[in-house]
Design an enzyme around this catalytic site. Sequence first.
Site, PDB file in Angstrom:
ATOM      1  N   GLY A  85       0.863  -1.186   0.000  1.00  0.00           N
ATOM      2  CA  GLY A  85       0.000   0.000   0.000  1.00  0.00           C
ATOM      3  C   GLY A  85       0.892   1.225   0.000  1.00  0.00           C
ATOM      4  N   GLY A 117      -0.181   4.296  -0.470  1.00  0.00           N
ATOM      5  CA  GLY A 117      -1.051   5.469  -0.293  1.00  0.00           C
ATOM      6  C   GLY A 117      -0.485   6.399   0.763  1.00  0.00           C
ATOM      7  N   GLY A 131       1.286   4.403   3.800  1.00  0.00           N
ATOM      8  CA  GLY A 131       2.428   3.599   3.334  1.00  0.00           C
ATOM      9  C   GLY A 131       3.574   4.471   2.833  1.00  0.00           C
ATOM     10  N   ASP A 163       2.041  -1.524  -4.555  1.00  0.00           N
ATOM     11  CA  ASP A 163       0.632  -1.115  -4.608  1.00  0.00           C
ATOM     12  C   ASP A 163      -0.033  -1.796  -5.792  1.00  0.00           C
ATOM     13  OD1 ASP A 163      -0.894   1.468  -3.133  1.00  0.00           O
ATOM     14  OD2 ASP A 163      -1.838   0.790  -5.001  1.00  0.00           O
ATOM     15  N   ARG A 208     -13.515   3.170  12.453  1.00  0.00           N
ATOM     16  CA  ARG A 208     -12.544   2.235  11.862  1.00  0.00           C
ATOM     17  C   ARG A 208     -13.200   0.874  11.629  1.00  0.00           C
ATOM     18  NH1 ARG A 208      -9.517   5.045  15.920  1.00  0.00           N
ATOM     19  NH2 ARG A 208      -7.792   6.222  15.057  1.00  0.00           N
ATOM     20  N   VAL A 240      -1.288  -2.376   9.787  1.00  0.00           N
ATOM     21  CA  VAL A 240      -1.729  -0.986   9.995  1.00  0.00           C
ATOM     22  C   VAL A 240      -3.182  -0.808   9.546  1.00  0.00           C
ATOM     23  CG1 VAL A 240      -1.210   1.442   9.476  1.00  0.00           C
ATOM     24  CG2 VAL A 240       0.652  -0.212   9.611  1.00  0.00           C
ATOM     25  N   ASN A 298      -7.061  -0.853   9.011  1.00  0.00           N
ATOM     26  CA  ASN A 298      -8.128  -0.863  10.021  1.00  0.00           C
ATOM     27  C   ASN A 298      -9.319  -1.715   9.618  1.00  0.00           C
ATOM     28  OD1 ASN A 298      -7.453   0.775  12.317  1.00  0.00           O
ATOM     29  ND2 ASN A 298      -7.197   2.460  10.868  1.00  0.00           N
ATOM     30  N   ARG A 316      -0.387  10.590  20.141  1.00  0.00           N
ATOM     31  CA  ARG A 316      -1.459  11.604  20.180  1.00  0.00           C
ATOM     32  C   ARG A 316      -1.739  12.011  21.633  1.00  0.00           C
ATOM     33  NH1 ARG A 316      -4.951   8.727  15.354  1.00  0.00           N
ATOM     34  NH2 ARG A 316      -4.056   9.974  13.686  1.00  0.00           N
ATOM     35  N   HIS A 337      -7.784  -0.200  19.228  1.00  0.00           N
ATOM     36  CA  HIS A 337      -7.457   1.008  18.454  1.00  0.00           C
ATOM     37  C   HIS A 337      -8.748   1.546  17.829  1.00  0.00           C
ATOM     38  CE1 HIS A 337      -5.243   3.785  15.984  1.00  0.00           C
ATOM     39  NE2 HIS A 337      -5.503   3.155  14.846  1.00  0.00           N
TER      40      HIS A 337
END
Length: 310
Positions: free
Chosen positions: A7, A9, A12, A32, A88, A118, A120, A151, A175
Site C-alpha cells: 500500500g 497510499g 504507506g 501497490d 474504523r 496498519v 483498520n 497523540r 485502536h
Amino acid sequence: MKVSIIGAGNVGATCADAIAFRSIASEVVLLDIRENFAEGKALDMMQTATLNGFETRVTGSTNDYSKTANSHVVVITSGVPRKPGMTREELIGINAGIVKGVTENVLKHSPNAVVVIVANPMDTMTYLALKESKLPKHRIIGMGGILDSARFKCYLSLALNASANDLEGMVIGGHGDTTMIPLTRLASYKGVPVSQFLAADALKKVAADTMVGGATLTAMLGTSAWYAPGAAVASLVDSILNDQKKLFSCCVALDGEYGQKDICLGVPVTIGKNGWEKIVDVKLNDEEKAAFAKSADAVRNMNSVLSAAV
Ligand code: APR
C-alpha cells in the site's frame, strides 16, 4: 535490512519516507495494486536522497511480490481509509479481504518476516493475519497504540504547555474511538504524575481528545491521517531492525495476559529483532481493568464477523 510496505497510499508512502529519512533500513520496497503508483512514489522519494542525505534505496512495484522477497519486516497498509463520520470498524468488509490476500502473498516471498498490520480495524486485521498466516504469534504486530500514545502525549503537551518529549504516556486496549484506554493515572511529566499539574477535568479532556484524535483529523482532512501513523510505523520498524527493545503499546496476541485469550489487543510490549518479545504487566486499577475487559468485548465482537467478511 529490507522493509516492504504494501500500500503506497498516504500512510504507506509516509512510512517509507520516514524510514528513508531516518536511514532506518538499507532497502524499502513499496508495493501497490495501482499501476505505476508505488514506482512513482518511490522515485519521488529517491530524488530527495541528496537533499535529505540518506542512503536508503526506495523502489516501487505494481503488485509484483517477488520484489519484496526476503524482507525482514513487511508493513501492511493496503486497505481503504475511513471517511468523515465513519468508524474504523466500518472498514472491515473491504479490508479483511485485502489483508488476507496480501498477507498470503508477502509470506510466500518473505517467510521469515515480522509482519506489521496498519490497515483498520487494526485489532481485527491483526487477529485475521495471525489466524490466516499461522505464523508464530511474536511475528505479528498491530500498530495502533504507538500512534494513540503519540497523540496522547501531544494533547498532554498542549494542555501543560510543555514539550511533548518531556512527557510519558501510554494508550492500551483497542485502536478504536471508544475502545482505547489512555492511561492518564500513569502519565508523567519528567517522571512526575501529570495529575500534579492538571486538574481531573483537564485530564479527562486530554483522554477524550486522544480517543477521537483520528476521527478529528478525518473530519478535517476528508480522509484518515498519515504523518503520525507513518512516523509511528517507522519507530516500530526501527525497534525491530535495530533490536532496540523499546517498550511500545502494540496490538499482540494475548494468551491469558491482562485476563484475555484468543484476541489481539494493545498492551505494552518490548520490540526487538524477532518481533514482539515480552508483554509488560502493568498493574491496572479496577476502573482500568474494567475498561480493558470492555474493550476486549468490543474487539471480540468485531472479530466474530470475520468469517462472514473473508
Ligand atoms: N494490494 C496492494 N495495494 C492495495 C490493495 C491490494 N490488494 N488494495 C488497496 N491497495 C492500496 C491502494 O491502491 C492505495 O494506494 O492501498 C493504498 C491505501 O492508501 P490510501 O487510500 O491513501 O489509504 P491510507 O490513508 O494510506 O490508509 C491505509 O491504513 O491507517 C489505516 O485506516 C487506514 O485502513 C487504512 C490504511
